[in-house]
Write a protein that holds these residues in place. Structure first.
Motif, PDB file in Angstrom:
ATOM      1  N   GLY A 161       0.770  -1.300  -0.103  1.00 22.13           N
ATOM      2  CA  GLY A 161       0.034   0.019  -0.005  1.00 22.13           C
ATOM      3  C   GLY A 161       0.806   1.225   0.083  1.00 22.13           C
ATOM      4  O   GLY A 161       0.186   2.380  -0.212  1.00 22.13           O
ATOM      5  N   GLY A 203       1.862  -7.887  -0.704  1.00 17.87           N
ATOM      6  CA  GLY A 203       2.019  -7.581  -2.080  1.00 17.87           C
ATOM      7  C   GLY A 203       2.600  -6.409  -2.466  1.00 17.87           C
ATOM      8  O   GLY A 203       2.486  -5.492  -1.688  1.00 17.87           O
ATOM      9  N   GLY A 204       2.760  -6.075  -3.768  1.00 21.17           N
ATOM     10  CA  GLY A 204       3.212  -4.816  -4.357  1.00 21.17           C
ATOM     11  C   GLY A 204       3.042  -4.655  -5.738  1.00 21.17           C
ATOM     12  O   GLY A 204       2.682  -5.766  -6.503  1.00 21.17           O
ATOM     13  N   ILE A 205       3.622  -3.680  -6.270  1.00 17.82           N
ATOM     14  CA  ILE A 205       3.865  -3.587  -7.784  1.00 17.82           C
ATOM     15  C   ILE A 205       5.506  -3.278  -8.238  1.00 17.82           C
ATOM     16  O   ILE A 205       5.814  -2.392  -7.589  1.00 17.82           O
ATOM     17  CB  ILE A 205       2.838  -2.197  -8.261  1.00 17.82           C
ATOM     18  CG1 ILE A 205       1.346  -2.943  -8.055  1.00 17.82           C
ATOM     19  CG2 ILE A 205       3.226  -2.012  -9.672  1.00 17.82           C
ATOM     20  CD1 ILE A 205       0.465  -1.785  -8.571  1.00 17.82           C
ATOM     21  N   ARG A 240      -0.017 -11.336 -10.672  1.00 23.34           N
ATOM     22  CA  ARG A 240      -1.249 -11.430 -11.024  1.00 23.34           C
ATOM     23  C   ARG A 240      -1.803 -10.754 -12.106  1.00 23.34           C
ATOM     24  O   ARG A 240      -2.961 -10.581 -12.623  1.00 23.34           O
ATOM     25  CB  ARG A 240      -2.177 -11.327  -9.834  1.00 23.34           C
ATOM     26  CG  ARG A 240      -1.829 -12.127  -8.741  1.00 23.34           C
ATOM     27  CD  ARG A 240      -2.797 -13.855  -8.936  1.00 23.34           C
ATOM     28  NE  ARG A 240      -1.945 -14.778  -9.739  1.00 23.34           N
ATOM     29  CZ  ARG A 240      -2.467 -15.901 -10.181  1.00 23.34           C
ATOM     30  NH1 ARG A 240      -3.635 -16.256 -10.029  1.00 23.34           N
ATOM     31  NH2 ARG A 240      -1.797 -16.777 -10.656  1.00 23.34           N
ATOM     32  N   GLY A 241      -0.921  -9.586 -12.621  1.00 24.21           N
ATOM     33  CA  GLY A 241      -1.251  -8.700 -13.540  1.00 24.21           C
ATOM     34  C   GLY A 241      -0.152  -8.263 -14.295  1.00 24.21           C
ATOM     35  O   GLY A 241       0.927  -8.183 -13.610  1.00 24.21           O
ATOM     36  N   ALA A 290       1.779  -6.911 -11.233  1.00 21.26           N
ATOM     37  CA  ALA A 290       1.366  -6.871  -9.711  1.00 21.26           C
ATOM     38  C   ALA A 290       1.856  -8.219  -9.153  1.00 21.26           C
ATOM     39  O   ALA A 290       1.500  -9.219  -9.767  1.00 21.26           O
ATOM     40  CB  ALA A 290      -0.164  -6.900  -9.936  1.00 21.26           C
ATOM     41  N   VAL A 291       2.271  -8.069  -7.905  1.00 16.53           N
ATOM     42  CA  VAL A 291       2.848  -9.302  -7.186  1.00 16.53           C
ATOM     43  C   VAL A 291       2.031  -9.535  -6.168  1.00 16.53           C
ATOM     44  O   VAL A 291       2.034  -8.655  -5.316  1.00 16.53           O
ATOM     45  CB  VAL A 291       4.264  -8.833  -6.771  1.00 16.53           C
ATOM     46  CG1 VAL A 291       5.010 -10.054  -6.025  1.00 16.53           C
ATOM     47  CG2 VAL A 291       5.116  -8.308  -7.880  1.00 16.53           C
ATOM     48  N   PRO A 293       0.748 -11.286  -2.400  1.00 12.70           N
ATOM     49  CA  PRO A 293       1.622 -11.405  -0.974  1.00 12.70           C
ATOM     50  C   PRO A 293       1.967 -12.982  -1.210  1.00 12.70           C
ATOM     51  O   PRO A 293       1.214 -13.675  -1.545  1.00 12.70           O
ATOM     52  CB  PRO A 293       0.497 -11.253  -0.140  1.00 12.70           C
ATOM     53  CG  PRO A 293      -0.670 -10.500  -0.585  1.00 12.70           C
ATOM     54  CD  PRO A 293      -0.777 -10.852  -2.238  1.00 12.70           C
TER      55      PRO A 293
ATOM     56  N   GLU B 243      -5.197  -9.023 -16.333  1.00 12.20           N
ATOM     57  CA  GLU B 243      -4.918  -9.437 -15.064  1.00 12.20           C
ATOM     58  C   GLU B 243      -5.870 -10.602 -14.791  1.00 12.20           C
ATOM     59  O   GLU B 243      -6.967 -10.907 -15.554  1.00 12.20           O
ATOM     60  CB  GLU B 243      -5.269  -8.203 -13.855  1.00 12.20           C
ATOM     61  CG  GLU B 243      -6.520  -7.553 -14.006  1.00 12.20           C
ATOM     62  CD  GLU B 243      -6.932  -6.465 -13.046  1.00 12.20           C
ATOM     63  OE1 GLU B 243      -5.933  -6.020 -12.643  1.00 12.20           O
ATOM     64  OE2 GLU B 243      -8.221  -6.165 -13.014  1.00 12.20           O
ATOM     65  N   VAL B 244      -5.496 -11.507 -13.697  1.00 12.85           N
ATOM     66  CA  VAL B 244      -6.166 -12.668 -13.266  1.00 12.85           C
ATOM     67  C   VAL B 244      -6.535 -12.759 -11.989  1.00 12.85           C
ATOM     68  O   VAL B 244      -5.880 -12.126 -11.102  1.00 12.85           O
ATOM     69  CB  VAL B 244      -5.216 -13.805 -13.380  1.00 12.85           C
ATOM     70  CG1 VAL B 244      -5.807 -15.168 -13.339  1.00 12.85           C
ATOM     71  CG2 VAL B 244      -4.491 -13.840 -14.834  1.00 12.85           C
ATOM     72  N   GLY B 247      -6.159  -9.636  -9.703  1.00 11.48           N
ATOM     73  CA  GLY B 247      -5.095  -8.730 -10.435  1.00 11.48           C
ATOM     74  C   GLY B 247      -4.450  -7.809  -9.675  1.00 11.48           C
ATOM     75  O   GLY B 247      -3.882  -8.192  -8.857  1.00 11.48           O
ATOM     76  N   PHE B 248      -4.436  -6.698 -10.101  1.00 12.95           N
ATOM     77  CA  PHE B 248      -3.703  -5.460  -9.562  1.00 12.95           C
ATOM     78  C   PHE B 248      -3.866  -5.295  -8.206  1.00 12.95           C
ATOM     79  O   PHE B 248      -3.160  -4.739  -7.557  1.00 12.95           O
ATOM     80  CB  PHE B 248      -3.545  -4.205 -10.555  1.00 12.95           C
ATOM     81  CG  PHE B 248      -2.559  -4.327 -11.557  1.00 12.95           C
ATOM     82  CD1 PHE B 248      -1.556  -3.661 -11.163  1.00 12.95           C
ATOM     83  CD2 PHE B 248      -2.966  -4.982 -12.871  1.00 12.95           C
ATOM     84  CE1 PHE B 248      -0.321  -3.531 -12.369  1.00 12.95           C
ATOM     85  CE2 PHE B 248      -1.985  -4.948 -13.768  1.00 12.95           C
ATOM     86  CZ  PHE B 248      -0.705  -4.325 -13.520  1.00 12.95           C
ATOM     87  N   VAL B 250      -4.002  -7.072  -5.779  1.00  8.03           N
ATOM     88  CA  VAL B 250      -3.255  -7.917  -4.976  1.00  8.03           C
ATOM     89  C   VAL B 250      -2.276  -7.233  -4.191  1.00  8.03           C
ATOM     90  O   VAL B 250      -1.601  -7.543  -3.132  1.00  8.03           O
ATOM     91  CB  VAL B 250      -2.628  -9.332  -5.512  1.00  8.03           C
ATOM     92  CG1 VAL B 250      -3.699 -10.168  -6.046  1.00  8.03           C
ATOM     93  CG2 VAL B 250      -1.583  -8.829  -6.609  1.00  8.03           C
ATOM     94  N   ALA B 251      -1.761  -6.024  -4.685  1.00  6.82           N
ATOM     95  CA  ALA B 251      -0.955  -5.276  -4.512  1.00  6.82           C
ATOM     96  C   ALA B 251      -1.099  -4.625  -3.176  1.00  6.82           C
ATOM     97  O   ALA B 251      -0.091  -4.475  -2.213  1.00  6.82           O
ATOM     98  CB  ALA B 251      -0.327  -4.112  -5.433  1.00  6.82           C
ATOM     99  N   ARG B 252      -2.181  -4.551  -2.657  1.00  7.27           N
ATOM    100  CA  ARG B 252      -2.425  -3.924  -1.430  1.00  7.27           C
ATOM    101  C   ARG B 252      -3.258  -4.877  -0.482  1.00  7.27           C
ATOM    102  O   ARG B 252      -3.835  -4.577   0.688  1.00  7.27           O
ATOM    103  CB  ARG B 252      -3.497  -2.694  -1.681  1.00  7.27           C
ATOM    104  CG  ARG B 252      -3.026  -1.620  -2.538  1.00  7.27           C
ATOM    105  CD  ARG B 252      -3.701  -0.392  -2.748  1.00  7.27           C
ATOM    106  NE  ARG B 252      -2.797   0.437  -3.337  1.00  7.27           N
ATOM    107  CZ  ARG B 252      -2.991   1.691  -3.574  1.00  7.27           C
ATOM    108  NH1 ARG B 252      -4.126   2.227  -2.986  1.00  7.27           N
ATOM    109  NH2 ARG B 252      -2.126   2.525  -4.127  1.00  7.27           N
TER     110      ARG B 252
END
Lengths: 352, 352, 352, 352
Positions: A161, A203-205, A240-241, A290-291, A293, B243-244, B247-248, B250-252
C-alpha cells in the motif's frame, strides 16, 4: 512443449525442485564468441539470493553457479550452456507434517490434481526456488543485450500500500526494496516489520524499463513483443497482472489522448510503452506487474487434507514477507530472455 | 516460430491482410470426429462483424466462412482445417493519400522499421481485420470445449469511463455493448455518440469468465495457464493490460486476505481467479483486460512521413469508435484456443 | 506440432484433401522484400502436374495457384503467405464402391486406425495430391536460395531396374524421366509401357545435388543438416530410404577410404556428401532416395474390409505407373525448405 | 529450435562436450507416476560404455548417472528430469598439438566454419560422447514404452563387409557385436583385429525391430513415423543412410510385389516395415541404418590447418575401430524417444 522451456531461438529449459539435489537451466541458441564467466551469472544470482536483509527468509542459499558446458576459454561456443546450482541448507522436516495438507494460496492442490503425485518438500517444482534457473539463464540473455546496448531497469513502485511518489533512478540501488523513492522505501520497511510481527505477508507493484531497444523487435500477430513479455512475467509465480505503457489507464483515455504524436525526432510521448502493433518503436519499453502477497503466512488457516477433510493449518519454516524485492531480478531475467530471443529472430529475417 | 501460429497441440496459423484477397486460418490438431459445420464458425464471425449498431464502422464485411479441408460429412477428420473468408467491400482509396505517412497509435512506423515494406492499405496485416482468423479458429476450439462442458463468457465492465455497477448475466446478450448492467449500457451508448461527434474514440475494460474448467490444466513453469492466457489476449491489437483473479488489487492485499481457504466443498472464495501455481483448480477462471481507444481518430494529428518530415494528418475512412464490443469474441476465441490446447496437453500425460 | 507444419524459422503448413475444395499452404518466416509472383510458384507446380506424358495419370489438374496474402506490389512483406490451389476435375465415383475396403499399400488402414474416420475419396489427405502444397511452398524457398546462389538439381538414376550409367546434366531436362542418361531414359520408357499394360507399377531411385551451399548450415546435435533433409524427404509418401554422400556404401569402406582429405582448395573428394558433423562444408550436398512403386495397381488384390472380412479388390480410377518423375519437384521442394530454414537459422546466430 | 532438443510432447535436451565437466540431458513431458531409478538409466549407459571388449577404446568412462530432479520417492512427478554424467579420465593432451588442424572426416572444419570457435578437446560437442545424453534420455523413453509393452531390438547385420547370414534373436546378446549370427560374429572379430593393426577403421549396418507398437502412431503429413525415425537416427554422428521396410529394394520391386496383402488376421507380409501413410499399422517396424567407419584413423592423412596450409596429420589418442556395437543403444534410444513422443501425441487426440 513440455512447459519448462521458454523462447524460440534463444531458448531456456529449467529444471529442479526446491529440496532436490540441485536446480539448473540449459540455454540453447546463445550465439558463439560472447564472453561469459560464472561471475557474470553469479552477480545476478546474488541479487535474488535470500537472507540479505529485512523481511527476508533466513534460508542460506549459497547459490554458486557451475557452468558445465557451452563455454570454452571464457567464450560461448554456440553449443548448449548447462548451468547447475546445488540446493544447500535444506530442511524438509517442516514439510513432513503437512505433506497431506493443501496449503491455501499454494500449488499443492493443483499439482496433486494435475499429476496425482507431488514432491511436497518446500513446494517442490512450484517453489520460488525454481526462479534460480530463470535468473541464471537471464544473465546470459543480458550479455547478448549488452552487446546491443540494451539495458533493463526494474524497481518497486508499491509495497503493502506504500507507493513511490517519485522516480529517482539513482536511489534504486541504494535501498533494500529497490524503490526509486527514498521516503517510500523507509515507509515500506516499517510496513514490512509490522506485518511480519503478525505473521502476515504483503503484495506490491514493480515497474520495468527497457532502454536502448532498437525499433523492429516483435513478431506479429501472436508473438508480439508485449505478448511475449506478458507471458514471460505472468509465468513467474505470484504475478497476477501485467500492463504495458499506459496500461489499464487506457480504459479511460480518449484516442486523442492515447495516441503518441510523432515529430522529426521520433515519438513525442510514450503512452504506447514503446511498442506499436506488437513491434518495438525505439522508445523505452515500459511494463508494470502486480505481485501477490506470499501465501506462506504464519497464521492459522482453514483448509483440507488430501481426503478433503477440514484442517486448521499453521505453517512453520522460513519465508519472506514479500516476494519483493527478490522477484525483481526474476522479472528482469524474463524480459532479457524475451528480448534476446526477439533480437535473434529479427536478425534471421533482418535487413542487410 | 513465425509469429503467426499460436498453440501447441491445438495450433492455429492465421494469415491475411485487410485489403488483400482474403483472410483465413489453418487449424492443426483438432481431434477427429467432432461435428463441425460452417454455421458453427459463422455464428462466431457474425458476433464480431461490423455494421451492427452504434459506434460501429459502416464497412460491410459479409464474412462468409468457407471450410476448405479437414471436415468430411460434417465431422472433423484429424487433418488440418483450412478456413477462408474473402475480403469484400474494400476501398483502398483513403489509404493511397497517406501511404507515406505514419499514423499515430498505429503500426505503420513499426512495420516499416521491421520489414522495410508494408501493405499500407487498411493497415495491412496490422488491421483488426486480422482477428477474423482468430475468431474462426476459436469457434473450433469452442466445439472442443463444449464436449467437456467448458464455457466462456465475456462482457464489458467499463467503456469511456462508464462502469458496470452490477453483473447481471442475463443482461449481457440484450445490449449492444454486452454490458451486464443495463443502466451502464445506456450511459455507454450516450458516451459513444458524444465522442463520435467529435471524431474521437474510447477505451474500456472487459471481463472474461471461464466456467466448467476442470482442475489440472496448465503446464508449469513457463506454460502456466495464466501465462498462456495473458499471451493470448495481449497478442490482440489494442490490449494494454491483463490481470487474473484479484489482479492488480493483490498489491494492496495481505496474504491472509489473498489466500483462498479450502473447505470440504473446495475453495471458499476465488481471489486466485481459478489458477494456482499455473494450473486450474476447478473454480471459475477470471481474466480482465484493458482495451485502448481505437487510434483512428477523425481529428488533426501531428505526425511525420517516411522521411521524418512533419505532417498534419486528418484520417478519412470507416472506423469504429471503440474496439468494444467487437473485440469481445476475439478475446473469447483466444481463451478458447488456449484452453483447447491445454486440454489436449493434459490428455497426453493425463491420469488414466 | 500438428504434423502438418515443417521448418522452424522458414515454416510451412500445408492443408487439403485430394477430393476436397482445394489444397494449399501457409508460409511463415519468408523474409520481406523478396520479389515473388504467382508465376514463380506456377512454374514449379507445372513440373509436378500430371498428364504430361507417358505413364502418367490422365486426371487434369490445372493447378493454378492463387497468392492470397503476404505479397504486396510483387514483393514479400514478411507476413504469412497463403497459397491456394483449387481441386478440379474430381471424380469420386470409383471411391464410393471401395469406401469400406482397405487398399493394400495405401494409408486406408492406418488412417482408419488412427482417426476412426477418413475421407476415402481419392485417398483424402494421404493422397499424393497433398504434395502440391509442398511444391508451392518450396518455390518460395527456392527464391530465398536463389538470392544466395544455392541451386538444387534432382534426377532419376534408376527406374524399374533400369539404371542411369552416366550423369549428363544437360540431358536431364530433355527427357520425360529427368534421367541424366539418354539411353537409360529410352529403356525406362519401354519398361513403363510394358508394366502399364499389365496394370502394375514401378519403383526407382532419385539423386539430388545441392550446389552453392555455403559452409556452416545445420544445427547439431539433433537438427543436423542431413537429419532435417532425411526427415524432409522421408515425409513424402512412397519414400522408403534415404542416404547422404557415400550412403550405404560406407558399410564396406575403411576409414582411410571414407575420410575426405583436405587440401588448400578445400575437400579433395566428397564421400561425406557435403556435410560433416551435421553442418555443411561448402561442397556439393548429395542425397539419394528410394521411391516405392505406386500401390494403386490395376490387378486383383487380396485384402479386407472395415470388418476385416476378406475381399478381392480391383481398383479403378486414374493413376501413374511410377511416382517418378513427378516426385522429383517434391523432393526438391523439401530440400529447398530445409535449406531456407537453416539459412535463416544461421543468420540469427551468424558471424557478423 | 536450438538444435539440441528433440521431440515434441516427450522432449529431450542434451548438453555437454567430450572434455568438459559433464554431459547430460533434461527430459520434459515424461508422464507422472512412472517408476524410475538410476539403475534403469545406468543399465542402458553401461551398454554403450567403452572398454568392454575388442576393438574398443580404452578410455575409462565410469558414466555414473545422477538424477537431479523430476523423480520423487522412486516415481516420476511430471516435472523435468535432469540427468548428469560426469566426464572422467580425460586427457586433452593429444588434442593440444592438433588444435589448429582440421581432422578429415571429423566436424572440425564445419564447426569452425559455423561458429568461428570450437572446443577442440576430444571433438567437443561433436564427439560421440554426446550420445551419452541420448542413451540416458532413451532409458526413460523405454520405461514409457514398457508400460505399453513396446520393445526395441537392434543388432548388427554387417561389419567391415562381413554379413550376418541368419537372424537368431537368441544369439544377439551372446556376442560382443550384438550380431544375430554367431559365425558372422566370429568373422567380424577377426576383421576388426586385422584392421586395427593397420590403424584403420570399419563401417557396418544395423537393423532395428520395434515390437508391439500399436496401430495409429505417426502424425502425417510431415511428422510421419518413418520421417521422425529417420531424423532421429540420421542425427547420430556417423549414420549415412536409413531405410524402412524393404528400403532401397523397393526401387526394383513391382507394385504387385511391394504391396502387403491383408487377411482377416492383418497384414500377410511386411515389406512396408510396419508403417503406411506415415502411421504404424500394428506390424513390426523395421529400420536399417548405415554406419560409416570412425574417422579417427591412426594413419597419415592429408589435410590443412586453420589457415588452409597443407599438413600431414597422424592422430594419437584412444578410439574405437568401429562405432558398432556401441552405437546400437544410441539408435535404440532415438527410436524409443520417437515412439514415446508419438504415443503421447496420439493420446492427446486419441479415441476414447
Amino acid at each position: 512443449m513440455g512447459g519448462n522451456s521458454f523462447g524460440n531461438l534463444f531458448r531456456i529449459t529449467t529444471w529442479g525442485e526446491s529440496h532436490g539435489e540441485a536446480v539448473g537451466a540449459v540455454i540453447e541458441g546463445c550465439p558463439p564468441r560472447i564472453s561469459l564467466s560464472s561471475e557474470d551469472i553469479q552477480k545476478e544470482l546474488d541479487r535474488r539470493r535470500p537472507g540479505q536483509g529485512m523481511g527476508s527468509s533466513p534460508r542460506k542459499e549459497g547459490d554458486r553457479v557451475e557452468i558445465l558446458s557451452g563455454v570454452f576459454e571464457g567464450m560461448t561456443t554456440g553449443t548448449p550452456i548447462s548451468l547447475l546450482i546445488k540446493n544447500e541448507d535444506i530442511d524438509s522436516t517442516p514439510y513432513e507434517k503437512i505433506k497431506d495438507i493443501f496449503r491455501p494460496g499454494q500449488a499443492d492442490f493443483s499439482y496433486q490434481a494435475k499429476y496425482g503425485i507431488r514432491d511436497y518438500r518446500g513446494g517442490g517444482r512450484a517453489s520460488a526456488r525454481e526462479t534460480v534457473g530463470r535468473v541464471a539463464a537471464g544473465a546470459i540473455a543480458k550479455k547478448i543485450l549488452e552487446q546491443e546496448r540494451i539495458g533493463i531497469l526494474a524497481y518497486t513502485t508499491e509495497l503493502g500500500g506504500i507507493r513511490a511518489e517519485r522516480i529517482d533512478y539513482e536511489e534504486i540501488e541504494k535501498n533494500f526494496f529497490r524503490c526509486p523513492d527514498r521516503d517510500a522505501a523507509l515507509a515500506m520497511e516499517k510496513r514490512i516489520e509490522e506485518v511480519k510481527r503478525r505473521g502476515d505477508t504483503l503484495g506490491g507493484i514493480l515497474e520495468m524499463i527497457i532502454k536502448g531497444c532498437p525499433a523492429g523487435l516483435g513478431e506479429p500477430v501472436f508473438d508480439k513483443l508485449e505478448a511475449d513479455l506478458a507471458k514471460g512475467v505472468m509465468s513467474i509465480g505470484g504475478i497476477r497482472g501485467v500492463e504495458v505503457g499506459a496500461g489499464f489507464k487506457v480504459a479511460r483515455m480518449l484516442g486523442s489522448e492515447c495516441n503518441d504524436p510523432l515529430g522529426p525526432e521520433g515519438f513525442e510521448k510514450n503512452d504506447s510503452g514503446g511498442i506499436l502493433g506488437g513491434i518495438s518503436i525505439g522508445s523505452e519499453i515500459l511494463i508494470r506487474v502486480a505481485v501477490k502477497p506470499i501465501p506462506s503466512i504464519f497464521m492459522e488457516q482453514k483448509t483440507v487434507d488430501h481426503s478433503m477433510r477440514p484442517v486448521v493449518l499453521r505453517i512453520e519454516g522460513r519465508h519472506d514477507v514479500s516476494a519483493i524485492p527478490r522477484i525483481i531480478p526474476v522479472c528482469e531475467a524474463m524480459a532479457a530472455i524475451v528480448l534476446a530471443d526477439h533480437l535473434l529472430r529479427q536478425k534471421a529475417i533482418g535487413r542487410r
